[in-house]
Scaffold this active site. Sequence first.
Site, PDB file in Angstrom:
ATOM      1  N   GLN A   7       0.836  -1.211   0.000  1.00  0.00           N
ATOM      2  CA  GLN A   7       0.000   0.000   0.000  1.00  0.00           C
ATOM      3  C   GLN A   7       0.869   1.260   0.000  1.00  0.00           C
ATOM      4  O   GLN A   7       1.576   1.515   0.980  1.00  0.00           O
ATOM      5  CB  GLN A   7      -0.881  -0.005   1.257  1.00  0.00           C
ATOM      6  CG  GLN A   7      -1.744   1.233   1.432  1.00  0.00           C
ATOM      7  CD  GLN A   7      -2.481   1.223   2.761  1.00  0.00           C
ATOM      8  OE1 GLN A   7      -2.013   0.640   3.730  1.00  0.00           O
ATOM      9  NE2 GLN A   7      -3.629   1.857   2.816  1.00  0.00           N
ATOM     10  N   TYR A  30       0.387   4.729   0.377  1.00  0.00           N
ATOM     11  CA  TYR A  30      -0.366   5.936   0.748  1.00  0.00           C
ATOM     12  C   TYR A  30       0.577   6.975   1.381  1.00  0.00           C
ATOM     13  O   TYR A  30       0.750   8.060   0.875  1.00  0.00           O
ATOM     14  CB  TYR A  30      -1.465   5.583   1.763  1.00  0.00           C
ATOM     15  CG  TYR A  30      -2.799   5.140   1.182  1.00  0.00           C
ATOM     16  CD1 TYR A  30      -2.889   4.435  -0.006  1.00  0.00           C
ATOM     17  CD2 TYR A  30      -3.991   5.410   1.854  1.00  0.00           C
ATOM     18  CE1 TYR A  30      -4.109   4.033  -0.519  1.00  0.00           C
ATOM     19  CE2 TYR A  30      -5.221   5.013   1.346  1.00  0.00           C
ATOM     20  CZ  TYR A  30      -5.273   4.326   0.164  1.00  0.00           C
ATOM     21  OH  TYR A  30      -6.491   3.927  -0.330  1.00  0.00           O
ATOM     22  N   SER A  31       1.202   6.594   2.543  1.00  0.00           N
ATOM     23  CA  SER A  31       1.973   7.570   3.330  1.00  0.00           C
ATOM     24  C   SER A  31       3.255   7.975   2.613  1.00  0.00           C
ATOM     25  O   SER A  31       3.835   7.197   1.848  1.00  0.00           O
ATOM     26  CB  SER A  31       2.348   6.973   4.683  1.00  0.00           C
ATOM     27  OG  SER A  31       1.217   6.463   5.323  1.00  0.00           O
ATOM     28  N   GLU A  71      -9.807  -1.180   5.308  1.00  0.00           N
ATOM     29  CA  GLU A  71      -8.585  -1.437   6.089  1.00  0.00           C
ATOM     30  C   GLU A  71      -8.897  -1.406   7.582  1.00  0.00           C
ATOM     31  O   GLU A  71      -8.375  -2.198   8.356  1.00  0.00           O
ATOM     32  CB  GLU A  71      -7.515  -0.374   5.751  1.00  0.00           C
ATOM     33  CG  GLU A  71      -6.237  -0.552   6.562  1.00  0.00           C
ATOM     34  CD  GLU A  71      -5.094   0.362   6.128  1.00  0.00           C
ATOM     35  OE1 GLU A  71      -5.311   1.214   5.250  1.00  0.00           O
ATOM     36  OE2 GLU A  71      -3.993   0.206   6.680  1.00  0.00           O
TER      37      GLU A  71
HETATM   38  C1  LIG Z   1       4.251  -0.286  11.318  1.00  0.00           C
HETATM   39  C2  LIG Z   1       3.636   0.661  10.349  1.00  0.00           C
HETATM   40  C3  LIG Z   1       3.197   0.192   9.134  1.00  0.00           C
HETATM   41  C4  LIG Z   1       2.665   1.069   8.187  1.00  0.00           C
HETATM   42  N1  LIG Z   1       2.316   0.586   6.959  1.00  0.00           N
HETATM   43  C5  LIG Z   1       1.920   1.454   6.001  1.00  0.00           C
HETATM   44  C6  LIG Z   1       1.668   1.003   4.672  1.00  0.00           C
HETATM   45  O1  LIG Z   1       1.799  -0.197   4.363  1.00  0.00           O
HETATM   46  N2  LIG Z   1       1.311   1.911   3.740  1.00  0.00           N
HETATM   47  C7  LIG Z   1       1.157   3.228   4.050  1.00  0.00           C
HETATM   48  O2  LIG Z   1       0.802   3.994   3.152  1.00  0.00           O
HETATM   49  N3  LIG Z   1       1.392   3.696   5.288  1.00  0.00           N
HETATM   50  C8  LIG Z   1       1.767   2.846   6.270  1.00  0.00           C
HETATM   51  N4  LIG Z   1       2.026   3.309   7.537  1.00  0.00           N
HETATM   52  C9  LIG Z   1       1.969   4.749   7.787  1.00  0.00           C
HETATM   53  C10 LIG Z   1       0.833   5.205   8.681  1.00  0.00           C
HETATM   54  O3  LIG Z   1      -0.405   5.172   8.000  1.00  0.00           O
HETATM   55  C11 LIG Z   1       1.186   6.622   9.171  1.00  0.00           C
HETATM   56  O4  LIG Z   1       2.339   6.503   9.961  1.00  0.00           O
HETATM   57  C12 LIG Z   1       0.060   7.242   9.948  1.00  0.00           C
HETATM   58  O5  LIG Z   1      -1.004   7.586   9.110  1.00  0.00           O
HETATM   59  C13 LIG Z   1       0.519   8.508  10.729  1.00  0.00           C
HETATM   60  O6  LIG Z   1       1.195   9.381   9.889  1.00  0.00           O
HETATM   61  P1  LIG Z   1       2.628   9.992  10.279  1.00  0.00           P
HETATM   62  O7  LIG Z   1       3.535   8.852  10.614  1.00  0.00           O
HETATM   63  O8  LIG Z   1       3.038  10.905   9.188  1.00  0.00           O
HETATM   64  O9  LIG Z   1       2.399  10.782  11.636  1.00  0.00           O
HETATM   65  P2  LIG Z   1       1.741  12.223  11.757  1.00  0.00           P
HETATM   66  O10 LIG Z   1       0.598  12.335  10.836  1.00  0.00           O
HETATM   67  O11 LIG Z   1       2.829  13.234  11.651  1.00  0.00           O
HETATM   68  O12 LIG Z   1       1.204  12.180  13.236  1.00  0.00           O
HETATM   69  C14 LIG Z   1       2.053  12.380  14.370  1.00  0.00           C
HETATM   70  C15 LIG Z   1       1.176  12.436  15.606  1.00  0.00           C
HETATM   71  O13 LIG Z   1       0.288  13.568  15.522  1.00  0.00           O
HETATM   72  C16 LIG Z   1      -1.053  13.139  15.712  1.00  0.00           C
HETATM   73  N5  LIG Z   1      -1.960  13.908  14.844  1.00  0.00           N
HETATM   74  C17 LIG Z   1      -1.751  14.204  13.539  1.00  0.00           C
HETATM   75  N6  LIG Z   1      -2.802  14.891  13.056  1.00  0.00           N
HETATM   76  C18 LIG Z   1      -3.685  15.026  14.070  1.00  0.00           C
HETATM   77  C19 LIG Z   1      -4.982  15.636  14.191  1.00  0.00           C
HETATM   78  N7  LIG Z   1      -5.553  16.237  13.161  1.00  0.00           N
HETATM   79  N8  LIG Z   1      -5.603  15.578  15.395  1.00  0.00           N
HETATM   80  C20 LIG Z   1      -5.027  14.951  16.453  1.00  0.00           C
HETATM   81  N9  LIG Z   1      -3.799  14.376  16.396  1.00  0.00           N
HETATM   82  C21 LIG Z   1      -3.151  14.397  15.216  1.00  0.00           C
HETATM   83  C22 LIG Z   1      -1.073  11.685  15.300  1.00  0.00           C
HETATM   84  O14 LIG Z   1      -2.116  10.979  15.933  1.00  0.00           O
HETATM   85  C23 LIG Z   1       0.284  11.202  15.777  1.00  0.00           C
HETATM   86  O15 LIG Z   1       0.232  10.869  17.149  1.00  0.00           O
HETATM   87  C24 LIG Z   1       2.540   2.443   8.506  1.00  0.00           C
HETATM   88  C25 LIG Z   1       2.949   2.921   9.756  1.00  0.00           C
HETATM   89  C26 LIG Z   1       3.508   2.049  10.671  1.00  0.00           C
HETATM   90  C27 LIG Z   1       3.972   2.594  11.993  1.00  0.00           C
END
Ligand SMILES: Cc1cc2nc3c(=O)[nH]c(=O)nc-3n(C[C@H](O)[C@H](O)[C@H](O)COP(=O)(O)OP(=O)(O)OC[C@H]3O[C@@H](n4cnc5c(N)ncnc54)[C@H](O)[C@@H]3O)c2cc1C
Length: 395
Positions: free
Chosen positions: A128, A130-131, A246
């Site tokens: 996937q 996305y991120s 998902e």
């Molecule tokens: C083990 C693992 C597997 C993953 N696998 C995939 C994958 O296969 N494909 C993929 O695309 N992605 C994957 N991800 C990514 C995952 O979807 C993102 O890490 C997640 O969406 C959070 O984004 P970020 O890491 O950029 O953190 P950020 O978005 O920067 O968030 C940091 C912190 O701020 C908080 N926060 C952010 N915005 C808000 C808000 N509006 N209100 C309140 N709190 C907020 C969050 O809750 C978090 O605690 C994976 C992540 C992990 C850890």
Amino acid sequence: MNLDFTDEELAFQQDVREFLAEHLPRDIVEDTARNSSVFVEKDLALRWQAILVDKGWAVPQWPAEHGGTEWTPAQKYIFSKECYLAGAPMLIPLGLLMLAPVIMAFGSEAQKQEYLPKILSGEHYWCQGYSEPGAGSDLASLKLRADADGDDYIVNGSKLWTTHAHHADHIFCLVRTDNSGRPQEGISFLLIPMDSPGVSVEPIITMAGDHEVNQVFFDNVRVPQGNRIGEENKGWRYAKYLLEFERGGGFSAPRVQHELERLQAMVDEARDTFADFDGSDEIARKMARIEIDLKALEITELRILSAVSGGGNPGPESSILKLTTTRLEQAINELAVDVLGYRGFAMEPVADGIPYRADFTASVVPRYLNNRAASIFGGSQEVQRNIIAKLVLGL
Ligand SMILES: Cc1cc2nc3c(=O)[nH]c(=O)nc-3n(C[C@H](O)[C@H](O)[C@H](O)COP(=O)(O)OP(=O)(O)OC[C@H]3O[C@@H](n4cnc5c(N)ncnc54)[C@H](O)[C@@H]3O)c2cc1C
């Protein structure tokens, strides 16, 4: 909702039990019990998937025309529960339960014919995309560029945290095809073979020591526009649809129940094995709390997935399932670490100098560490709360 099973459903449950007793290989059960990651290893999952495909039971959630079972929600629930209780691995959902519903809902006929059979057979193994660096919770700010060039796109940029990208032969990606309007309006949903020239994968090792996630780089990768799902710049809609599956496209209550039963077995054994084992009342109280919340999860899950069986999608309520499942699984992981106590530090599992049952204790601490990530992946817990507040409660 009536949770008592009918005679027909009980007979079905018996059929499932007999099938599992005969066809679920012992070594798959043992390897699954040792697994501490989100997904079991690819080969393990694909072996079990092939056995289920032979029986016609691999994708109960799919419509019959594509290989589904036409089971009632109760039958699907029974099947899922019996599989977990028998120790079967979860099938990898990336293709089967996340991408496939999007292709069924928004793909062309040709795309359905091309991709669905290969997802079902395991010939295609998906990850996937996305991120990105700088685009996680704020997913719409993603920057991976797909510039039109004749009948193709030229893709440049990177995806981050891509689970199993090192195993996958295909990636479904959100790409930026327009920068002129709102960020959500310039996103498209593109399917990219991982062996395309210009795609490379760098591993990321987690604090649990696992290689599960990766960063994927795209350097002038040429992708036919025919690999786009649906309309250009309408990918945000398909992306959100996929996220509902998902977060809540399968039954997770039976999995949590299985984990709780394993914890109970561990507590029983610890009581008999560790001379200094203390606090079993406190543990019993916490387990009872988990069991009550698990019942509520089970009923909510059945209610939501009854709607999906009627051809619908899980809706924003799926965020309730993701939030609650994560909370309960992490509570179980923490209790398991409490039960092990200082023994959890051991590199080799030992109890008072005596080798201790490696099958479940060996994975306790890695599982605890690995599953911290459940608060983040699939959308963080805070983001799920925001969705529930806005779209479920209308606040
Ligand atoms: C083990 C693992 C597997 C993953 N696998 C995939 C994958 O296969 N494909 C993929 O695309 N992605 C994957 N991800 C990514 C995952 O979807 C993102 O890490 C997640 O969406 C959070 O984004 P970020 O890491 O950029 O953190 P950020 O978005 O920067 O968030 C940091 C912190 O701020 C908080 N926060 C952010 N915005 C808000 C808000 N509006 N209100 C309140 N709190 C907020 C969050 O809750 C978090 O605690 C994976 C992540 C992990 C850890």
